[in-house]
Design a protein around this motif. Structure first.
Motif, PDB file in Angstrom:
ATOM      1  N   VAL A   1       1.387  -1.473  -0.146  1.00 30.93           N
ATOM      2  CA  VAL A   1       0.113   0.032   0.167  1.00 30.93           C
ATOM      3  C   VAL A   1       0.831   0.576   0.065  1.00 30.93           C
ATOM      4  O   VAL A   1       1.717   1.859   1.254  1.00 30.93           O
ATOM      5  N   ALA A   2       1.161   1.789  -0.848  1.00 30.14           N
ATOM      6  CA  ALA A   2       1.858   2.762  -1.301  1.00 30.14           C
ATOM      7  C   ALA A   2       1.963   4.164  -0.064  1.00 30.14           C
ATOM      8  O   ALA A   2       2.943   4.153   0.355  1.00 30.14           O
ATOM      9  N   PRO A   3       0.586   4.763  -0.244  1.00 29.89           N
ATOM     10  CA  PRO A   3       0.698   5.629   1.005  1.00 29.89           C
ATOM     11  C   PRO A   3       1.377   5.706   2.545  1.00 29.89           C
ATOM     12  O   PRO A   3       1.313   6.453   3.044  1.00 29.89           O
ATOM     13  N   GLU A   4       1.210   3.599   2.734  1.00 31.82           N
ATOM     14  CA  GLU A   4       1.700   3.167   3.767  1.00 31.82           C
ATOM     15  C   GLU A   4       2.790   3.587   4.156  1.00 31.82           C
ATOM     16  O   GLU A   4       3.620   3.460   5.138  1.00 31.82           O
ATOM     17  N   ASP A   5       4.120   2.655   3.050  1.00 33.50           N
ATOM     18  CA  ASP A   5       5.282   2.803   2.984  1.00 33.50           C
ATOM     19  C   ASP A   5       5.339   2.621   1.691  1.00 33.50           C
ATOM     20  O   ASP A   5       6.042   1.170   0.556  1.00 33.50           O
TER      21      ASP A   5
END
Ligand code: CS2
Length: 501
Positions: free
Chosen positions: A110-114
């Motif tokens: 999940v790009a926004p998380e990591d």
């Protein structure tokens, strides 16, 4: 029903991975791990892994979501497994489903998380291909196919190499890491419904890279390849009823099964600098160059997607909530058949570019695909993002027809259908949202046009919207065709307008 999905608990008649998933290495990073990618790329890669022996185990997939954690949250607890459900209707119209559990996806990020984990995956030694299904709006290209540097997320990505937000930003910064680590190039592959999507992606990535580091752009151009492709498979959004039906079949819950028609098509430019799965085993058409993809692309974007969008807008306004319900309207089915036969097919040059294709048979098969009652493909789902879809689905065909001095009455009804759809209210008085990245501008445009009394003036105001209509904005021929169609839709409604055609 127990969950999460486990291979050991599957009924014997459900196909499952016949390879050691624990030995899979991740060779593909895919942006946009939505239902379509899991029903299309996921199936083709599963088949290639199974057929490939030890070499096939290099092609596990890491899925990347640029926005939300839903896919990861659903699939991580079941180790990335999910059920692919192919649905057709038997002669009596009853749905017939075949199930296959897909194991090729080994990681969901999940790009926004990591964002760092996504960059690291692109820069991993095992990675050979980075692919995308981020939808038309995910490329942040303007109507001239240039990168929209004014977009806030692109501006952010230029300044924040460790935490991109956009597909192009992740690709460029991820490739910069590969270069910095002395790793070889990879192939970047778009699976989105856009003309010459390989060239488009190349142009956008090189524009971004040039802005941050010109030698990086030169490295990408020399060491990476951009494979163009066109894909075709109808994959409706999974519903709660689907989940319940699959749970009964599996005797356990699958958090996110994907539903698809049996039809599968993929014409793919065979330009892979670091190898690829043996997708030919899955029936993928591997062709030499972009010009070979172009014929299949024009066929698909104009025949399949052009008729899809035309029926979607008319269907939403008329209250035909699914594609098969719309096709059960004889006047609509006749309209689509005539649209394709008389106005779209003449622009394909298919006798020269697809000499073995029987267009009449293809058209009949396409209408049968749409009429599949087992899919319940919602017209509202197709109607999304019209500003991003109309140019390649209907307007390019209009341009070719006008250049040939040929009529566009049926194409014009599809365009008028979109303009009418923008009112946000159907013929039963039910309102609906306009789901489109240009929704605010379209709302203002619509309000401005509604202030006009004269139907032709109203249509002219709407057609003047350059972000969608471009050089067609001032076309008198387009206005001559769209204005009466729009007036008919407003005054008589969808079905009477179709019946008068
Ligand atoms: C549809 C496409 O939602 C839409 O815009 O027209 O997703 C369509 O189902 C696929 O392109 C079919 O291959």
């Amino acid at each position: 029903m127990s969950g999460p999905l486990r291979l050991a608990a599957l009924p014997a008649d459900v196909a499952r991975p016949r390879y050691d998933r624990d030995r899979l290495r991740i060779g593909i990073v895919h942006f946009g791990a939505g239902a379509f990618a899991r029903a299309h790329l996921g199936l083709a890669t599963e088949i290639a892994i199974e057929a490939g022996g030890d070499a096939g185990l290099a092609w596990g997939i890491a899925g990347v979501s640029l926005r939300d954690p839903a896919t990861r949250d659903a699939l991580a607890p079941q180790d990335g497994l999910y059920t692919l459900v192919e649905r057709a209707a038997d002669a009596a119209g009853a749905p017939r489903s075949t199930l296959r559990v897909i194991g090729a996806w080994r990681e969901f990020l999940v790009a926004p998380e990591d964002p760092g984990a996504v960059l690291a995956r692109i820069a991993h030694d095992d990675t050979r291909i980075v692919s995308l299904t981020v939808t038309e709006k995910g490329y942040l290209a303007d109507p001239q196919r240039r990168l929209r540097f004014e977009h806030a997320d692109i501006a952010h990505d230029l300044a924040h190499p460790q935490s991109p937000r956009t597909a192009v930003g992740f690709l460029a910064h991820g490739l910069a890491l590969r270069r910095a680590h002395g790793l070889p190039g990879v192939t970047l592959m778009s699976l989105d419904n856009l003309p010459t999507n390989g060239a488009l992606l190349r142009g956008l990535v090189l524009e971004f890279a040039t802005r941050i580091d010109p030698p990086l752009a030169a490295w990408i151009d020399a060491q990476c390849s951009f494979a163009g492709s066109i894909v075709d498979r109808i994959v409706p959004r999974t519903t709660a009823a689907d989940r319940d039906e699959i749970a009964v079949r599996l005797h356990q819950r699958d958090a996110w099964p994907v539903i698809a028609e049996p039809y599968f098509e993929w014409a793919l430019e065979d330009r892979f600098v670091a190898g690829r799965p043996d997708w030919a085993r899955a029936g993928v058409r591997l062709v030499a160059g972009a010009s070979d993809v172009a014929a299949w692309e024009r066929l698909k974007l104009r025949m399949v997607n052009g008729s899809h969008s035309s029926l979607a807008y008319l269907g939403v306004v008329a209250g035909w909530s699914t594609v098969d319900a719309a096709l059960r309207q004889p006047a609509l089915r006749a309209h689509l058949d005539a649209l394709l036969r008389d106005e779209v097919e003449p622009t394909l040059d298919a006798a020269r570019t697809l000499p073995d294709l029987d267009l009449a048979k293809y058209r009949a098969g396409l209408l049968e695909r749409f009429a599949n009652p087992a899919l319940a493909h919602r017209t509202a789902q197709i109607a999304m993002d019209g500003s991003q879809k109309l140019p390649q689905r209907l307007l390019d065909t209009v341009r070719d027809r006008l250049a040939a001095g040929a009529p566009i009455a049926r194409l014009a009804l599809g365009i008028a259908g979109w303009l009418h759809f923008l009112r946000g209210i159907d013929e039963q008085g039910r309102t609906y949202p306009i789901d489109d990245p240009q929704a605010a501008a379209l709302a203002a445009l619509h309000a401005s046009a509604e202030s006009l009394i004269d139907g032709r003036a109203r249509a002219a105001r709407l057609l003047a919207y350059a972000p969608v209509f471009g050089d067609l904005a001032g076309s008198a021929e387009l206005l001559d065709a769209v204005a009466p169609a729009l007036t008919a839709l407003r005054e008589f409604g969808v079905l009477p307008t179709l019946q008068r055609r």
